[in-house]
Design an enzyme around this catalytic site. Structure first.
Site, PDB file in Angstrom:
ATOM      1  N   PHE A   1      11.967  -4.876  41.107  1.00 25.19           N
ATOM      2  CA  PHE A   1      11.285  -4.517  42.525  1.00 25.19           C
ATOM      3  C   PHE A   1       9.932  -3.700  42.320  1.00 25.19           C
ATOM      4  O   PHE A   1       9.943  -2.769  42.889  1.00 25.19           O
ATOM      5  CB  PHE A   1      12.460  -3.791  43.033  1.00 25.19           C
ATOM      6  CG  PHE A   1      12.111  -3.750  44.710  1.00 25.19           C
ATOM      7  CD1 PHE A   1      12.678  -4.725  45.373  1.00 25.19           C
ATOM      8  CD2 PHE A   1      11.725  -2.599  45.341  1.00 25.19           C
ATOM      9  CE1 PHE A   1      12.576  -4.764  46.770  1.00 25.19           C
ATOM     10  CE2 PHE A   1      11.563  -2.503  46.523  1.00 25.19           C
ATOM     11  CZ  PHE A   1      12.188  -3.554  47.317  1.00 25.19           C
TER      12      PHE A   1
ATOM     13  N   ARG B   1       7.856   1.555  44.098  1.00 24.00           N
ATOM     14  CA  ARG B   1       8.748   1.464  43.114  1.00 24.00           C
ATOM     15  C   ARG B   1       7.726   1.085  41.825  1.00 24.00           C
ATOM     16  O   ARG B   1       7.970   1.657  40.661  1.00 24.00           O
ATOM     17  CB  ARG B   1       9.846   0.526  42.990  1.00 24.00           C
ATOM     18  CG  ARG B   1      10.699   0.519  41.829  1.00 24.00           C
ATOM     19  CD  ARG B   1      12.011  -0.286  41.613  1.00 24.00           C
ATOM     20  NE  ARG B   1      13.288   0.363  42.889  1.00 24.00           N
ATOM     21  CZ  ARG B   1      13.997   1.148  42.264  1.00 24.00           C
ATOM     22  NH1 ARG B   1      14.034   1.450  41.069  1.00 24.00           N
ATOM     23  NH2 ARG B   1      15.049   1.708  42.999  1.00 24.00           N
TER      24      ARG B   1
ATOM     25  N   THR C   1      15.097   3.346  47.118  1.00 26.47           N
ATOM     26  CA  THR C   1      14.149   4.469  47.337  1.00 26.47           C
ATOM     27  C   THR C   1      14.024   4.773  48.664  1.00 26.47           C
ATOM     28  O   THR C   1      13.714   5.961  49.266  1.00 26.47           O
ATOM     29  CB  THR C   1      12.834   4.118  46.686  1.00 26.47           C
ATOM     30  OG1 THR C   1      12.280   2.980  47.329  1.00 26.47           O
ATOM     31  CG2 THR C   1      12.601   4.260  45.421  1.00 26.47           C
TER      32      THR C   1
ATOM     33  N   ARG D   1      14.021  -8.795  40.705  1.00 20.64           N
ATOM     34  CA  ARG D   1      14.523  -8.045  39.627  1.00 20.64           C
ATOM     35  C   ARG D   1      13.617  -7.135  39.079  1.00 20.64           C
ATOM     36  O   ARG D   1      12.594  -7.219  38.248  1.00 20.64           O
ATOM     37  CB  ARG D   1      15.101  -9.091  38.434  1.00 20.64           C
ATOM     38  CG  ARG D   1      16.131  -8.392  37.803  1.00 20.64           C
ATOM     39  CD  ARG D   1      16.783  -9.453  36.807  1.00 20.64           C
ATOM     40  NE  ARG D   1      18.070  -9.071  36.269  1.00 20.64           N
ATOM     41  CZ  ARG D   1      18.787 -10.176  35.665  1.00 20.64           C
ATOM     42  NH1 ARG D   1      18.482 -11.372  35.502  1.00 20.64           N
ATOM     43  NH2 ARG D   1      19.815  -9.662  35.169  1.00 20.64           N
TER      44      ARG D   1
ATOM     45  N   GLU E   1      18.892  -4.787  36.699  1.00 16.91           N
ATOM     46  CA  GLU E   1      17.611  -4.931  36.565  1.00 16.91           C
ATOM     47  C   GLU E   1      16.969  -4.239  35.483  1.00 16.91           C
ATOM     48  O   GLU E   1      16.145  -4.994  34.849  1.00 16.91           O
ATOM     49  CB  GLU E   1      16.801  -4.236  37.928  1.00 16.91           C
ATOM     50  CG  GLU E   1      17.076  -5.309  39.160  1.00 16.91           C
ATOM     51  CD  GLU E   1      16.685  -4.008  40.335  1.00 16.91           C
ATOM     52  OE1 GLU E   1      17.277  -3.245  40.538  1.00 16.91           O
ATOM     53  OE2 GLU E   1      15.645  -4.540  40.889  1.00 16.91           O
TER      54      GLU E   1
ATOM     55  N   PHE F   1      18.354 -12.959  42.323  1.00 16.35           N
ATOM     56  CA  PHE F   1      17.379 -12.148  41.706  1.00 16.35           C
ATOM     57  C   PHE F   1      16.084 -11.535  42.619  1.00 16.35           C
ATOM     58  O   PHE F   1      14.958 -11.421  42.157  1.00 16.35           O
ATOM     59  CB  PHE F   1      16.631 -13.261  40.683  1.00 16.35           C
ATOM     60  CG  PHE F   1      17.352 -13.931  39.640  1.00 16.35           C
ATOM     61  CD1 PHE F   1      18.259 -13.520  38.788  1.00 16.35           C
ATOM     62  CD2 PHE F   1      17.638 -15.480  39.644  1.00 16.35           C
ATOM     63  CE1 PHE F   1      18.922 -14.128  37.922  1.00 16.35           C
ATOM     64  CE2 PHE F   1      18.603 -16.237  39.072  1.00 16.35           C
ATOM     65  CZ  PHE F   1      19.217 -15.476  38.200  1.00 16.35           C
TER      66      PHE F   1
ATOM     67  N   GLN G   1      21.527 -12.229  49.571  1.00 18.15           N
ATOM     68  CA  GLN G   1      21.836 -10.897  48.918  1.00 18.15           C
ATOM     69  C   GLN G   1      22.116 -10.040  50.269  1.00 18.15           C
ATOM     70  O   GLN G   1      22.656  -8.942  49.953  1.00 18.15           O
ATOM     71  CB  GLN G   1      20.971 -10.639  48.270  1.00 18.15           C
ATOM     72  CG  GLN G   1      20.788 -11.260  46.768  1.00 18.15           C
ATOM     73  CD  GLN G   1      19.408 -10.802  46.198  1.00 18.15           C
ATOM     74  OE1 GLN G   1      18.501 -11.777  45.894  1.00 18.15           O
ATOM     75  NE2 GLN G   1      19.301  -9.601  45.668  1.00 18.15           N
TER      76      GLN G   1
ATOM     77  N   GLU H   1      16.784 -11.549  49.302  1.00 12.81           N
ATOM     78  CA  GLU H   1      17.167 -10.252  49.791  1.00 12.81           C
ATOM     79  C   GLU H   1      16.751 -10.349  51.214  1.00 12.81           C
ATOM     80  O   GLU H   1      17.359  -9.717  52.126  1.00 12.81           O
ATOM     81  CB  GLU H   1      16.434  -9.005  49.145  1.00 12.81           C
ATOM     82  CG  GLU H   1      16.589  -7.617  49.919  1.00 12.81           C
ATOM     83  CD  GLU H   1      16.285  -6.663  48.860  1.00 12.81           C
ATOM     84  OE1 GLU H   1      15.946  -6.361  47.687  1.00 12.81           O
ATOM     85  OE2 GLU H   1      16.090  -5.226  49.751  1.00 12.81           O
TER      86      GLU H   1
END
Ligand code: MTE
Ligand code: HPA
Ligand code: MOS
Length: 768
Positions: free
Chosen positions: A354, A320, A450, A352, A721, A238, A207, A242
């Protein structure tokens, strides 16, 4: 609020199929492992630690090298030419264990051989000796020891403890929330291709190609400009792709450098599950003070996540969770504490939502408990505590748009809530071993990374002289339909039919310094960057056309593959050829940075999210009180995508997100043995939802007449998400059925609501 923006031109809003729909269903779409192998390619395999925590006394590669012969290569940490560190936030995070094994499953050595079978045989022949250390395997132990991957963090407003102590009513609870394996259909894979001049080209299922580029450069001690990473598509990410693909790309690159040949590293499913991090499991403790009518006065919450052996993205994930720990509710005083616990397990990572799903489930558990305590309708209790425009969240973000009252009204009317509540209660008064329940959950999910810096994107749009368009942008395609949606933005931006826009693979040597395709922001960021490129191309073409054929450049229309001015009309291809001959640039780059957002983490206040995505769900569940099995009988979902760019793709995201959430909260249980080894590392023991787990009656709608008050690309909203959290309603429905079965006011149902958890909740499990 700005006045309503005018409608967007086609193909914005059209339900076009995914650009690879046909290739996906016929199996023709190539993934990294399908790309023809270059001559001389070696296949890689990994040797994994068997210990959760141990000093590595020695790694003996000799038996592996004997099998490999002169055509192969084998490496340990000491063979890495640059830094053994792919940590995205806090290093060092080694690709191969260096001196200490931090979890069972950690790669300790890697080999490469002309055949995959030989590579795997050689990897099994690697011998390691260990001196075990004490391992910390769970959140409770890490909390007790104060062992964290980053300092504990607090978001506070007012004096929650004092207000709770003085409140008319008080309640507290504890909940354990399970993790989740990504179970992307295509596992982690990378191919490293040595280039002239010592460079390296990486094909990766990631990703975040820029992260792979940067980490491979770091590990090989090369400048970033000497490394390129390319991604055509992923078979699902998903969040699991990342950061973690950098580990495998870097190992492949080190082997390729050593062997001087291309190397491919593809994990099999068991290895993938044993090595890679998952969704964080959490232990949540909350305490609330409220009025007799259920209005919250103060909330104190402790969110403790299992980070695994190193930080990866855990600090941001816990943040988060904290941002979403009150979901869409307001509490005048709040204190949220977050802990990223260090454990000797896989390094848990983005998944998904996070952290948002875990925080939001905690909020819903709290609201559910308060409604039960006061014997209030759970929807009514939630409405009484809703935020509203003008109010601010516990982190100080002022709410500008709050779509939930309307969403909830429409959803409950469609779903026939009042009548179904009476019907479920009546059914539960009849004798029998099946009990039913209803669950309602609203969702308010903050859109933006964020970490403010990540909210930027670039794009490159080429118009060729036949009027065809090539689109490159910084986002990656993982099945979510990003390329389709950005291509629609470009088609609208240049006034061409969607068939004229061809989508290029994502590559760091075309669009550099990209952010991960994550935080649901792919279309918002890359779509806006692509629109910026189109605006520049159009402005230049319009100026040329006005000079050549007459008219005001502002008034020249680009639509339907044609360009129209006063008294003249040309095909875009013809205009492109004319402009080319006149030496006018036909292509351009675009850039976008999300406006308005800022966040002061030290003070825990700011405006971290550009806007919020909203949705709500009502689910009906049945449980079998003899076996603990559950089913979702009916689910009604209503979700806000703003003005959808592609309602077919967005609807698919809502359905898929919900079902993935359902798996997380019902069947997907990660089980470790006492030595920290993951036991559920294959589909035989790890149960993802299948078609049979869909709600029997599944009604999914996008909110109509929806909008976005912020000037997002064509006023759409991010959708990747947020719908996952609609599945909280399914968990609440199962919990409601458990309460009916137990006949008690409160039940504790941990997530996932496996048959064992359901039986435990209703007091039917011996010894529990
Ligand atoms: N949908 C599919 N089919 N496959 C995926 O891997 N990933 C999800 C979501 N939907 C995913 C998916 C996650 S975790 C995110 S952050 C978003 O897609 C990322 O894409 P977007 O920003 O383009 O929505
Ligand atoms: N969401 C997803 N991925 C991320 C984020 C986020 O907020 N921050 C850093 N990576
Ligand atoms: Mo998604 S967890 O932000 O990749």
């Amino acid at each position: 609020m700005a006045e309503r923006a005018p409608p967007s031109p086609p193909p914005i809003g059209l339900p076009l199929p995914h650009d690879s729909a046909r290739e996906h269903v016929t199996g023709a779409a190539p993934y990294v492992d399908d790309i023809p192998e270059p001559p001389g390619l070696l296949h890689a395999a990994l040797a994994l630690s068997t210990e959760a925590h141990a000093d590595i006394l020695a790694i003996d590669l000799a038996p592996a090298l004997a099998l490999l012969g002169p055509g192969g290569a084998a490496i340990v940490a000491a063979d890495i030419p640059g830094r053994n560190d792919v940590g995205p936030i806090h290093g060092p995070e080694p690709i191969l264990a260096e001196g200490v094994a931090e979890y069972a499953g950690q790669p300790i050595a890697a080999v490469a051989a002309p055949s995959l079978a030989l590579a795997r045989e050689a990897a099994r022949a690697v011998r390691a000796s260990y001196a075990p250390r004490e391992a910390v395997l769970d959140v409770a132990t890490a909390m007790a020891r104060g062992d964290f991957v980053c300092p504990p963090h607090r978001m506070a407003r007012g004096d929650a403890a004092a207000v709770i102590a003085a409140a008319p009513r008080r309640l507290s609870g504890e909940l354990s929330i399970g993790g989740q394996d990504h179970f992307y259909l295509e596992g982690q894979v990378a191919m490293a291709l040595p280039q002239e001049g010592g460079g390296m080209r990486i094909l990766s299922s990631t990703q975040h190609p820029s992260e792979v580029q940067k980490m491979v450069a770091r590990v090989l001690d090369l400048p970033e400009a000497a490394v390129a990473c390319e991604v055509r598509r992923m078979g699902g990410g998903f969040g699991g792709k990342e950061t973690q693909p950098a580990i495998f790309a870097a190992i492949a690159a080190v082997l390729a450098r050593r062997a001087g040949r291309p190397v491919k590293l593809r994990l099999d499913r068991d290895e993938d599950m044993k090595i890679t991090g998952k969704r964080h499991d959490f232990r949540v403790r909350w305490e609330a003070g409220f009025d007799e009518d259920g209005r919250l006065r103060a909330v104190a919450m402790e969110l403790a996540a299992r980070a695994g052996h190193n930080a990866d993205l855990s600090p941001a994930i816990v943040d988060r969770a904290m941002f979403h720990a009150l979901n869409c509710y307001t509490a005048p005083d709040a204190e949220i504490a977050g802990f990223a616990c260090r454990t000797n397990t896989q390094s848990n990572t983005a998944f998904r939502g996070f952290g948002g799903p875990q925080g939001m489930l905690a909020a819903e558990e709290m609201m559910d408990a308060i409604a039960r305590e006061l014997a209030l309708d759970p929807v009514e209790l939630r409405r009484r505590n809703f935020l509203a425009p003008g109010a601010s969240t516990h982190y100080g973000q002022r709410i500008e748009e709050f779509a939930l009252p309307r969403i909830v009204d429409e959803l409950l009317a469609d779903a026939g809530y009042a009548a179904r509540r009476a019907e479920v209660d009546a059914a539960n008064r009849e004798p029998g071993f099946v009990r039913r329940g209803l669950g309602f959950a609203p969702v308010m999910f903050g859109i933006s990374f964020t970490a403010t810096a990540y909210n930027q994107a670039g794009a490159l749009v080429h118009l060729y002289t036949d009027g065809s368009v090539l689109l490159s942008h910084g986002g990656t395609e993982m099945g979510q339909g990003l390329h389709r949606k950005v291509a629609q933005v470009v088609a609208a931006g240049l006034g061409v039919s969607p068939g004229r826009v061809r989508i290029a693979a994502t590559a760091t040597d075309k669009v550099p310094n990209t952010s991960a395709t994550a935080a649901s922001s792919g279309t918002d960021l890359n779509g806006a960057a692509a629109a910026d490129a189109c605006r520049k191309i159009r402005a230049r073409l319009a100026a040329f056309a006005a000079a050549a054929h007459g008219g005001d450049p502002e008034a020249i229309a680009f639509a339907g593959d044609r360009v129209d001015g006063p008294g003249w009309s040309l095909g875009l291809d013809e205009l492109a050829r004319q402009a080319y001959r006149a030496r006018v640039q036909l292509w351009d780059s675009g850039f976008y940075a999300t406006p308005r957002i800022h966040y002061d983490r030290a003070r825990g206040t700011g405006h971290p999210f550009f806007y919020f995505a909203f949705g709500a769900a009502l689910c009906e569940a049945a449980i079998d009180t003899l076996t603990g099995e559950s089913r979702i009988l009916r689910a009604d979902l209503l979700h806000d995508c703003g003005r959808s760019i592609n309602p077919a793709i967005d609807l698919g995201q809502v359905e898929g997100g919900f079902v993935q959430g359902l798996g997380w909260l019902t069947t997907e249980a990660l089980v470790f043995d006492g030595a920290g080894r993951l036991l559920t590392h294959a589909p035989s023991t790890y149960k993802v939802p299948t078609a049979r787990d869909l709600p029997r009656d599944f009604r999914v709608r996008l909110l109509e007449r929806a909008d976005n008050a912020e000037a997002t690309i064509h006023r759409s909203k991010a959708v990747g998400e947020p719908p996952l959290m609609l599945a909280n309603a399914a968990w609440l429905a199962i919990k409601d059925a458990c309460a009916a079965a137990a006949g008690t006011r409160h039940v504790r149902l941990d997530a996932p609501a496996t048959p064992e958890a359901v039986l435990r909740a209703i007091g039917a499990l011996d010894g529990a």
